[in-house]
Design a protein around this motif. Sequence first.
Motif, PDB file in Angstrom:
ATOM      1  N   GLN A  42      37.388  26.972  31.738  1.00 40.83           N
ATOM      2  CA  GLN A  42      38.766  27.185  31.286  1.00 40.83           C
ATOM      3  C   GLN A  42      39.690  26.087  31.805  1.00 40.83           C
ATOM      4  O   GLN A  42      40.540  25.594  31.071  1.00 40.83           O
ATOM      5  CB  GLN A  42      39.272  28.564  31.703  1.00 40.83           C
ATOM      6  CG  GLN A  42      38.662  29.682  30.899  1.00 40.83           C
ATOM      7  CD  GLN A  42      38.892  29.509  29.413  1.00 40.83           C
ATOM      8  OE1 GLN A  42      40.009  29.275  28.952  1.00 40.83           O
ATOM      9  NE2 GLN A  42      37.825  29.612  28.632  1.00 40.83           N
ATOM     10  N   SER A  60      48.181  33.716  35.762  1.00 47.05           N
ATOM     11  CA  SER A  60      48.309  34.591  34.591  1.00 47.05           C
ATOM     12  C   SER A  60      47.670  33.968  33.344  1.00 47.05           C
ATOM     13  O   SER A  60      47.104  34.687  32.517  1.00 47.05           O
ATOM     14  CB  SER A  60      49.769  34.958  34.331  1.00 47.05           C
ATOM     15  OG  SER A  60      50.542  33.818  34.067  1.00 47.05           O
ATOM     16  N   GLN A  63      44.086  34.640  33.762  1.00 49.36           N
ATOM     17  CA  GLN A  63      43.839  36.063  33.534  1.00 49.36           C
ATOM     18  C   GLN A  63      43.729  36.362  32.041  1.00 49.36           C
ATOM     19  O   GLN A  63      42.803  37.064  31.614  1.00 49.36           O
ATOM     20  CB  GLN A  63      44.970  36.907  34.123  1.00 49.36           C
ATOM     21  CG  GLN A  63      44.897  37.101  35.611  1.00 49.36           C
ATOM     22  CD  GLN A  63      46.059  37.935  36.101  1.00 49.36           C
ATOM     23  OE1 GLN A  63      47.120  37.397  36.390  1.00 49.36           O
ATOM     24  NE2 GLN A  63      45.866  39.233  36.182  1.00 49.36           N
ATOM     25  N   LYS A  64      44.642  35.839  31.258  1.00 49.26           N
ATOM     26  CA  LYS A  64      44.640  36.091  29.813  1.00 49.26           C
ATOM     27  C   LYS A  64      43.402  35.502  29.146  1.00 49.26           C
ATOM     28  O   LYS A  64      42.843  36.077  28.220  1.00 49.26           O
ATOM     29  CB  LYS A  64      45.893  35.510  29.166  1.00 49.26           C
ATOM     30  CG  LYS A  64      47.148  36.264  29.498  1.00 49.26           C
ATOM     31  CD  LYS A  64      48.367  35.590  28.904  1.00 49.26           C
ATOM     32  CE  LYS A  64      49.638  36.253  29.397  1.00 49.26           C
ATOM     33  NZ  LYS A  64      50.832  35.535  28.979  1.00 49.26           N
ATOM     34  N   ARG A  65      42.967  34.341  29.601  1.00 50.59           N
ATOM     35  CA  ARG A  65      41.856  33.641  28.949  1.00 50.59           C
ATOM     36  C   ARG A  65      40.489  34.157  29.376  1.00 50.59           C
ATOM     37  O   ARG A  65      39.506  33.943  28.677  1.00 50.59           O
ATOM     38  CB  ARG A  65      41.967  32.147  29.208  1.00 50.59           C
ATOM     39  CG  ARG A  65      43.246  31.545  28.615  1.00 50.59           C
ATOM     40  CD  ARG A  65      43.311  30.076  28.839  1.00 50.59           C
ATOM     41  NE  ARG A  65      42.319  29.376  28.047  1.00 50.59           N
ATOM     42  CZ  ARG A  65      42.482  28.971  26.794  1.00 50.59           C
ATOM     43  NH1 ARG A  65      43.616  29.189  26.185  1.00 50.59           N
ATOM     44  NH2 ARG A  65      41.514  28.332  26.163  1.00 50.59           N
ATOM     45  N   THR A  66      40.413  34.802  30.550  1.00 48.22           N
ATOM     46  CA  THR A  66      39.110  35.227  31.064  1.00 48.22           C
ATOM     47  C   THR A  66      38.954  36.735  31.188  1.00 48.22           C
ATOM     48  O   THR A  66      37.838  37.220  31.345  1.00 48.22           O
ATOM     49  CB  THR A  66      38.856  34.626  32.462  1.00 48.22           C
ATOM     50  OG1 THR A  66      39.834  35.140  33.373  1.00 48.22           O
ATOM     51  CG2 THR A  66      38.878  33.110  32.432  1.00 48.22           C
ATOM     52  N   ASN A  67      40.046  37.468  31.165  1.00 46.53           N
ATOM     53  CA  ASN A  67      40.051  38.908  31.435  1.00 46.53           C
ATOM     54  C   ASN A  67      39.639  39.246  32.861  1.00 46.53           C
ATOM     55  O   ASN A  67      39.259  40.368  33.145  1.00 46.53           O
ATOM     56  CB  ASN A  67      39.186  39.683  30.433  1.00 46.53           C
ATOM     57  CG  ASN A  67      39.818  39.733  29.074  1.00 46.53           C
ATOM     58  OD1 ASN A  67      41.039  39.804  28.951  1.00 46.53           O
ATOM     59  ND2 ASN A  67      38.998  39.677  28.044  1.00 46.53           N
ATOM     60  N   TYR A  68      39.695  38.269  33.763  1.00 43.33           N
ATOM     61  CA  TYR A  68      39.440  38.527  35.177  1.00 43.33           C
ATOM     62  C   TYR A  68      40.744  38.964  35.832  1.00 43.33           C
ATOM     63  O   TYR A  68      41.831  38.550  35.427  1.00 43.33           O
ATOM     64  CB  TYR A  68      38.932  37.277  35.902  1.00 43.33           C
ATOM     65  CG  TYR A  68      37.556  36.818  35.483  1.00 43.33           C
ATOM     66  CD1 TYR A  68      36.556  37.717  35.147  1.00 43.33           C
ATOM     67  CD2 TYR A  68      37.253  35.471  35.438  1.00 43.33           C
ATOM     68  CE1 TYR A  68      35.298  37.290  34.774  1.00 43.33           C
ATOM     69  CE2 TYR A  68      35.992  35.026  35.069  1.00 43.33           C
ATOM     70  CZ  TYR A  68      35.020  35.945  34.740  1.00 43.33           C
ATOM     71  OH  TYR A  68      33.780  35.510  34.372  1.00 43.33           O
ATOM     72  N   SER A  69      40.619  39.777  36.866  1.00 43.65           N
ATOM     73  CA  SER A  69      41.811  40.201  37.608  1.00 43.65           C
ATOM     74  C   SER A  69      42.364  39.026  38.410  1.00 43.65           C
ATOM     75  O   SER A  69      41.665  38.053  38.698  1.00 43.65           O
ATOM     76  CB  SER A  69      41.464  41.346  38.565  1.00 43.65           C
ATOM     77  OG  SER A  69      40.638  40.869  39.617  1.00 43.65           O
TER      78      SER A  69
END
Length: 92
Positions: A42, A60, A63-69
């Motif tokens: 990413q 952030s 977060q949006k691109r990976t769905n990781y916390s």
Amino acid sequence: MSVSFQSNYNSQSKNNYFKYSNIIDDVWAKELSPVKNVLCRQLLRLTYGWGKTIDTISHSQLQKRTNYSRSTIIKNLNEPLLAFSSFDTFNA
């Protein structure tokens, strides 16, 4: 908080793809965990994929691109940044 890094890596970005050395995949596949590998990809796409050699990328965005916390990203971010530090070696 955000991440900033810089390299002289030269990618060819056009027509919705960019070229990078196969050795990057070879090294990352062996040395990085799956989470760190995703973060590296990413970071690569958000910088070199857009023709940039330096950028600031927020947690952030990752977060949006990976769905990781956020905590997973922060915990795993140091190693991907070190992986980027050797890009000049990988430049084809």
